[in-house]
Scaffold this active site. Sequence first.
Site, PDB file in Angstrom:
ATOM      1  N   HIS A 132       0.816  -1.218   0.000  1.00 12.59           N
ATOM      2  CA  HIS A 132       0.000   0.000   0.000  1.00 12.59           C
ATOM      3  C   HIS A 132       0.851   1.271   0.000  1.00 12.59           C
ATOM      4  O   HIS A 132       0.298   2.370  -0.191  1.00 12.59           O
ATOM      5  CB  HIS A 132      -0.937   0.035   1.208  1.00 12.59           C
ATOM      6  CG  HIS A 132      -1.991  -1.015   1.189  1.00 12.59           C
ATOM      7  ND1 HIS A 132      -2.820  -1.226   0.102  1.00 12.59           N
ATOM      8  CD2 HIS A 132      -2.361  -1.942   2.114  1.00 12.59           C
ATOM      9  CE1 HIS A 132      -3.652  -2.216   0.361  1.00 12.59           C
ATOM     10  NE2 HIS A 132      -3.388  -2.679   1.578  1.00 12.59           N
ATOM     11  N   ASP A 175      -3.056 -10.497  -2.423  1.00 18.67           N
ATOM     12  CA  ASP A 175      -3.642 -10.007  -1.178  1.00 18.67           C
ATOM     13  C   ASP A 175      -5.121  -9.702  -1.392  1.00 18.67           C
ATOM     14  O   ASP A 175      -5.553  -9.402  -2.510  1.00 18.67           O
ATOM     15  CB  ASP A 175      -2.903  -8.724  -0.760  1.00 18.67           C
ATOM     16  CG  ASP A 175      -3.160  -8.312   0.661  1.00 18.67           C
ATOM     17  OD1 ASP A 175      -2.339  -8.632   1.526  1.00 18.67           O
ATOM     18  OD2 ASP A 175      -4.189  -7.651   0.914  1.00 18.67           O
ATOM     19  N   HIS A 229      -6.579  -7.106  -0.442  1.00 14.43           N
ATOM     20  CA  HIS A 229      -6.661  -5.673  -0.703  1.00 14.43           C
ATOM     21  C   HIS A 229      -5.845  -5.311  -1.947  1.00 14.43           C
ATOM     22  O   HIS A 229      -4.767  -5.857  -2.168  1.00 14.43           O
ATOM     23  CB  HIS A 229      -6.133  -4.878   0.490  1.00 14.43           C
ATOM     24  CG  HIS A 229      -6.811  -5.197   1.789  1.00 14.43           C
ATOM     25  ND1 HIS A 229      -6.293  -6.101   2.695  1.00 14.43           N
ATOM     26  CD2 HIS A 229      -7.969  -4.736   2.318  1.00 14.43           C
ATOM     27  CE1 HIS A 229      -7.103  -6.181   3.735  1.00 14.43           C
ATOM     28  NE2 HIS A 229      -8.131  -5.376   3.537  1.00 14.43           N
ATOM     29  N   ASP A 268      -4.735 -12.780   3.398  1.00 14.13           N
ATOM     30  CA  ASP A 268      -5.966 -12.345   4.039  1.00 14.13           C
ATOM     31  C   ASP A 268      -7.205 -12.564   3.176  1.00 14.13           C
ATOM     32  O   ASP A 268      -8.316 -12.195   3.578  1.00 14.13           O
ATOM     33  CB  ASP A 268      -5.876 -10.876   4.476  1.00 14.13           C
ATOM     34  CG  ASP A 268      -5.180  -9.990   3.472  1.00 14.13           C
ATOM     35  OD1 ASP A 268      -4.858 -10.457   2.364  1.00 14.13           O
ATOM     36  OD2 ASP A 268      -4.941  -8.808   3.786  1.00 14.13           O
TER      37      ASP A 268
END
Length: 311
Positions: free
Chosen positions: A130, A167, A169, A248
């Site tokens: 990120h 991931d 995200h 995740d």
Amino acid sequence: MATGYYSHPDCRKHDMGRGHPECPERLDAIGDFLLASGVELGVEKREAPLADLSDVQLAHDTAYVANMKDFLQQVEASGERRAIDPDTVACPHTLAAALRSAGAAVAATDAVIDRELENAFCAVRPPGHHATRRQAMGFCFFNNVAIAARHALDVRRLRRVAVVDFDVHHGNGTEDIFAGDDRVLMVSFFQHPLYPYSGTETPADNMVNLPVPAYTRGMEIRELIEAIWIPRLERFKPEMVFISAGFDAHREDDLGQLGLVEADYEWITRRVKDVAERHAKGRIVSCLEGGYHLDALARSVAAHVRVLADV
């Protein structure tokens, strides 16, 4: 040649506070399970060095790196935590941990290119995908995979590298750094809508973004990868593959609502490894990103590393 396993005790000292999901115990859970399952016997353990700031600057704005270093040194001197945003908190040990994490990725890249190792997994934190060129966010300070990929391109003079991000995200930071760079192909899937609420707005041609809705299961993800990722990777013919390995998307992880299990991570790793063996001499460097249910994280990392190490 062996699979390298990079980590360092400094990565455990980064602590964003009681109850934060990105916690030091993540590395404990991974290490304990790899030992108990015997996977540890199939890897070569290596200590993560500190990254040089010149390497960090390959992926991040020079002023951002200088300002972040100054901020983290101030936190270190104060002895107290300071929040960058509601999710991202620095503690007195964050600078060392962040430099170890980036340093692991760079060292692994050199070792794999130099044929000391066949491939490598970096069990490091804080994660990185990120972190944009100029902003820390989403638990991330420096973008470990982007730094390593730029090192492979700009320092080691590879011509084409792929970044695979699984991931839950969207890896908005990695996309920010590489969008429009035709030396890089980034392929990813991610739950949408979900933090950071990006990845769907006219991505650059070198971005293969697969946003999927909540409760998508592993078999559906496999079908998308087979139909969309693999043909693009085959045409691109990467000389090295970097993996942002977030776990995740596991069905037991509360930070997302996807339905993957360990067998899905094993399958994804195998398909990516197939591409790397055909086009990149098997060269893969994988770096830990998300994964917050400790048991599911440990089992999933073991499935991932088993494929990398052929154990």
